[in-house]
Design an enzyme around this catalytic site. Structure first.
Site, mmCIF file in Angstrom:
data_model
loop_
_atom_site.group_PDB
_atom_site.id
_atom_site.type_symbol
_atom_site.label_atom_id
_atom_site.label_comp_id
_atom_site.label_asym_id
_atom_site.label_seq_id
_atom_site.Cartn_x
_atom_site.Cartn_y
_atom_site.Cartn_z
ATOM 1 N N GLU B 29 -27.002 -14.474 49.603
ATOM 2 C CA GLU B 29 -27.759 -13.588 50.486
ATOM 3 C C GLU B 29 -27.568 -12.133 50.044
ATOM 4 O O GLU B 29 -26.431 -11.674 49.937
ATOM 5 C CB GLU B 29 -27.281 -13.788 51.927
ATOM 6 C CG GLU B 29 -27.602 -15.192 52.435
ATOM 7 C CD GLU B 29 -26.672 -15.677 53.548
ATOM 8 O OE1 GLU B 29 -25.887 -14.875 54.081
ATOM 9 O OE2 GLU B 29 -26.727 -16.880 53.868
ATOM 10 N N GLU B 60 -26.517 -21.095 54.452
ATOM 11 C CA GLU B 60 -25.279 -21.296 53.707
ATOM 12 C C GLU B 60 -25.100 -22.742 53.274
ATOM 13 O O GLU B 60 -24.602 -23.023 52.182
ATOM 14 C CB GLU B 60 -24.072 -20.844 54.550
ATOM 15 C CG GLU B 60 -24.040 -19.335 54.837
ATOM 16 C CD GLU B 60 -24.987 -18.889 55.938
ATOM 17 O OE1 GLU B 60 -25.567 -19.755 56.633
ATOM 18 O OE2 GLU B 60 -25.162 -17.664 56.121
ATOM 19 N N GLN B 82 -21.773 -14.468 52.007
ATOM 20 C CA GLN B 82 -21.714 -13.022 52.228
ATOM 21 C C GLN B 82 -20.382 -12.577 52.839
ATOM 22 O O GLN B 82 -19.840 -11.556 52.461
ATOM 23 C CB GLN B 82 -22.867 -12.605 53.117
ATOM 24 C CG GLN B 82 -23.093 -11.135 53.139
ATOM 25 C CD GLN B 82 -24.475 -10.824 53.647
ATOM 26 O OE1 GLN B 82 -24.718 -10.936 54.841
ATOM 27 N NE2 GLN B 82 -25.382 -10.448 52.770
ATOM 28 N N PHE B 83 -19.898 -13.368 53.786
ATOM 29 C CA PHE B 83 -18.560 -13.196 54.341
ATOM 30 C C PHE B 83 -17.987 -14.596 54.531
ATOM 31 O O PHE B 83 -18.745 -15.520 54.847
ATOM 32 C CB PHE B 83 -18.602 -12.482 55.699
ATOM 33 C CG PHE B 83 -18.872 -11.002 55.592
ATOM 34 C CD1 PHE B 83 -17.831 -10.092 55.469
ATOM 35 C CD2 PHE B 83 -20.168 -10.528 55.602
ATOM 36 C CE1 PHE B 83 -18.085 -8.732 55.363
ATOM 37 C CE2 PHE B 83 -20.426 -9.168 55.487
ATOM 38 C CZ PHE B 83 -19.377 -8.262 55.367
ATOM 39 N N HIS B 129 -15.653 -11.150 60.541
ATOM 40 C CA HIS B 129 -15.634 -10.506 59.226
ATOM 41 C C HIS B 129 -14.210 -10.221 58.758
ATOM 42 O O HIS B 129 -14.009 -9.418 57.863
ATOM 43 C CB HIS B 129 -16.428 -9.193 59.252
ATOM 44 C CG HIS B 129 -17.907 -9.367 59.481
ATOM 45 N ND1 HIS B 129 -18.415 -9.850 60.640
ATOM 46 C CD2 HIS B 129 -18.966 -9.118 58.677
ATOM 47 C CE1 HIS B 129 -19.743 -9.884 60.557
ATOM 48 N NE2 HIS B 129 -20.101 -9.450 59.377
#
Lengths: 363, 326
Positions: B29, B60, B82-83, B129
């Protein structure tokens, strides 16, 4: 043998209030004066709070924030179309909608300053907390709607908001399918703001619209002008009415635009040009709603000034209150892990507090 | 020799590998035009185009699922979550397929892919995050889990991960992304997956850590060396799974004392595994109980309190002193 067409589909687009403030009287929803003014109040509040929080973030007084400016019609008008007894679930880009459900600016400031105390304080406890994991709230909405119905609430529906990026997740497709199969009274509202961080809508799906994804799951789908309060309100209200009448779920694509950054950690100039943003400024939801209210003799410059002053004062006072609080309990993160924490967690809380004491002594 | 940070080191390695190996492909992403939210993939899209640098839909599960197919077809996908907080949606593809394809096909199909993901706390981020969930992946047989700790080992480990014939979860400690720079050499240095690195040789105590905690651990060690003159052995785990048991056991047999610093929550983490390993193979050599400095078993606190909950230089020093004096 010739091929026979066995099913045909089409997708409609609804706009009631255009960019210039012209209204289609045939489609205009029946909204009371109070509702119209309430809507405008919260949309204005949302815009002002968004801008103030971004300022605070830039000054280092808040952490990373999502920006909501430009999407006020989508999230405020949709929330206006449900009752307090209905369920509301969303992601993290529906500021004004959440304020309408009874979250407060003060709590949002605590939350975005990194304190759990701000993560849930809704007056309306039929509101789920902010959901950062994309599309994860959609199945919840199906369960909320079905669950309330099964427990005898004949009238309750669920409204769930999410973005265009979320429609690529499995949870989106699974929730729409599940809702269709269960005939659950849910309204799925996609705020298509054209970007998922840097990824434009056209790289998210090859479909011409997001609304048409409803077709595959056997439920109604419509695309509406997401910057038009009346179209958003009417489409959600119609979907809510169908849901209340046991006619099942609906998907609404509110076609809007994220005027600012994804979050304060994002730099949109890397992936989109200013001209595009300028073009969308013309479509601003507040601007055209103000013209509409003015034409209805419900609004004028004096009222505008009074509202802005009133809201600014409230925001200023709240920010002051936020900045004066410094008594956050250090071990609060232990508070809501379990109803019955058990020995492991109790020992860890004691260890945490002991450690903290040693550190304070060393200072 | 140039001084660069971890993001630059990873980016440099990706550029080198994309250049030398046409089978390597990037997907995730915002990894294309945007260069990734942390800019690890910066410049690759411009250089190699959208066929080899794919801005994927937000999915994902399919990012990994499609990568498995690409890998079986002969490519070497390097995908980005992405995380790490968004990676749990790929778990069924990891546990159910990536980890087992070699076993299930009796060696006919292998899955030489790398899943990169930033993880860890201490950067004032939003919910989801900041977690360190290496154990989720390490608990999956057939998957390697690698965590660099510095600009110099990040690039080398990423290269080794991409060249490894099996799936590798490559967790990048984002707190260390830009926090310091190092000289990163251009020669053909190598790190082998599965090998821990002894950063400092000593006899008094074995101190083990990985990822972002390595930096705080080294600072704590430096402080204590100056204050007490003790002589510790410091191990950077680098590969969480499969763990380099020999290096750990030999060190603990020598020192008789051990402290483990783990950013993740306390229970069921790699630190627990290391203690079990010492119990199995070096128990009789111990002169003190093995201590761990960890997070607590609570959902990772929002950033207002995160530093209170994470291991700190002070907490590490206290644990080391207690272990030395036991």
């Amino acid at each position: 043998m010739p091929l026979n067409i066995i099913e045909k589909f089409s997708i409609s687009y609804m706009q009631i209030l255009d960019e210039k403030g012209n209204v289609d009287p045939e489609l205009e929803p029946d909204l009371s004066r109070d509702d119209l003014l309430k809507l405008y109040h919260y949309m204005t509040l949302s815009r002002m709070v968004d801008s103030r929080m971004l300022n605070l973030q830039r000054q280092g007084r808040l952490g990373t924030l999502p920006a909501c400016t430009g999407q006020e019609a989508s999230f405020c008008a949709s929330v206006l179309a449900i009752k307090n007894t209905d369920w509301f679930a969303g992601s993290y880009r529906e500021l004004g909608g959440r304020l309408m459900r009874g979250d407060s600016l003060l709590n949002l400031l605590y939350l975005y300053n990194g304190f759990e105390e701000g993560s849930y304080n809704y007056e309306n406890n039929r509101t789920l907390p902010i959901s950062i994991i994309l599309a994860s709230q959609l199945p919840h909405a199906v369960g909320l709607a079905y669950g309330s119905r099964l427990q005898g609430e004949k009238d309750t529906v669920a409204l769930v908001l999410f973005g265009d990026g979320s429609t690529s997740e499995g949870d989106f497709h699974e929730a729409l399918n599940f809702a269709g199969v269960l005939n659950a009274p849910v309204v799925f509202l996609c705020q298509n703001n054209q970007y998922a961080i840097s990824t434009p809508r056209k790289l998210q799906t090859k479909s011409a619209t997001i609304a048409q994804k409803a077709i595959a799951y056997g439920i109604p789908g419509i695309q509406v002008d997401g910057n038009d309060v009346l179209a958003v309100y009417k489409s959600v209200k119609d979907a809510v009415t169908r849901a209340r009448n046991n006619e099942g779920p609906s998907l609404i694509e509110a076609f809007t635009y994220r005027m600012l950054m994804h979050t304060t950690a994002d730099d949109p100039t890397r992936y989109r040009d200013d001209q595009e943003v300028e073009r969308w400024k013309e479509k601003d939801p507040l601007k055209r709603f103000k013209i509409f209210l003015t034409n209805k003799k419900l609004w004028d410059d004096k009222k505008q000034l009074d509202l802005e002053n009133e809201l600014k004062q409230t925001i200023d006072e709240t920010v002051k209150q936020f900045e004066s609080k410094n008594d956050f309990k250090p071990d609060a993160p232990f508070d809501y892990v379990f109803e019955h924490p058990g020995s492991t967690l109790e020992e860890q809380r004691m260890d945490f507090l002991e450690n903290l004491k040693k550190e304070t002594e060393n200072d | 020799m140039t001084k660069i940070n971890m993001v630059q080191s990873l980016n440099r390695t990706l550029h080198q590998i994309m250049e030398s190996d046409e089978k390597v492909l990037i997907m995730g992403e915002d990894v294309g035009l945007n260069g990734g939210v942390f800019r690890v993939t910066e410049g690759l899209f411009e250089k190699y185009g959208r066929k080899r640098v794919i801005d994927s839909p937000i999915a994902e599960s399919s990012i990994l699922g499609v990568a498995i197919g690409m890998a079986i077809s002969g490519l070497k996908p390097v995908v980005e979550m992405q995380f790490s907080g968004f990676s749990y949606l790929m778990m069924h593809q990891l546990e159910g397929n990536a980890s087992r394809m070699r076993t299930r096909s009796r060696g006919q199909f292998t899955v030489p892919l790398v899943v990169r993901m930033p993880y860890g706390g201490g950067i004032r981020a939003l919910e989801h995050h900041s977690e360190s969930k290496e154990v989720y992946f390490a608990h999956t047989a057939g998957v390697k889990v690698v965590i660099p700790s510095s600009p110099s080992n990040a690039g080398l480990l990423l290269k080794a991960a991409i060249n490894d014939p099996d799936p590798v979860i490559f967790m990048e400690p984002k707190r260390s992304y830009r926090s310091f720079k190092e000289n990163v050499s251009d020669d053909n240095e190598k790190i082998t997956l599965g090998s821990a690195q002894i950063l400092k040789r000593g006899d008094d105590i074995t101190i083990i850590s990985w990822g972002a905690m390595m930096r705080d651990t080294l600072k704590a060690v430096q402080d204590l060396e100056e204050e007490t003159g003790f002589n510790p052995e410091v191990i950077d785990l680098l590969t969480i799974s499969p763990m380099d048991t020999r290096t750990i056991v030999e060190s603990v047999k020598k020192t008789g004392r051990c402290v483990i610093i783990q950013e993740a929550q306390k229970s069921f983490g790699p630190a627990s595994e290391i203690i079990a390993l010492i119990n199995d193979q070096a128990l009789m050599y111990l002169e003190a109980t093995v201590k761990r400095v960890t997070m607590y078993d609570v959902p990772f606190p929002l950033f207002g309190r995160e530093l209170l909950y994470m291991p700190s230089i002070e907490k590490i020093k206290r644990a080391v002193l207690e272990t030395l004096n036991e």
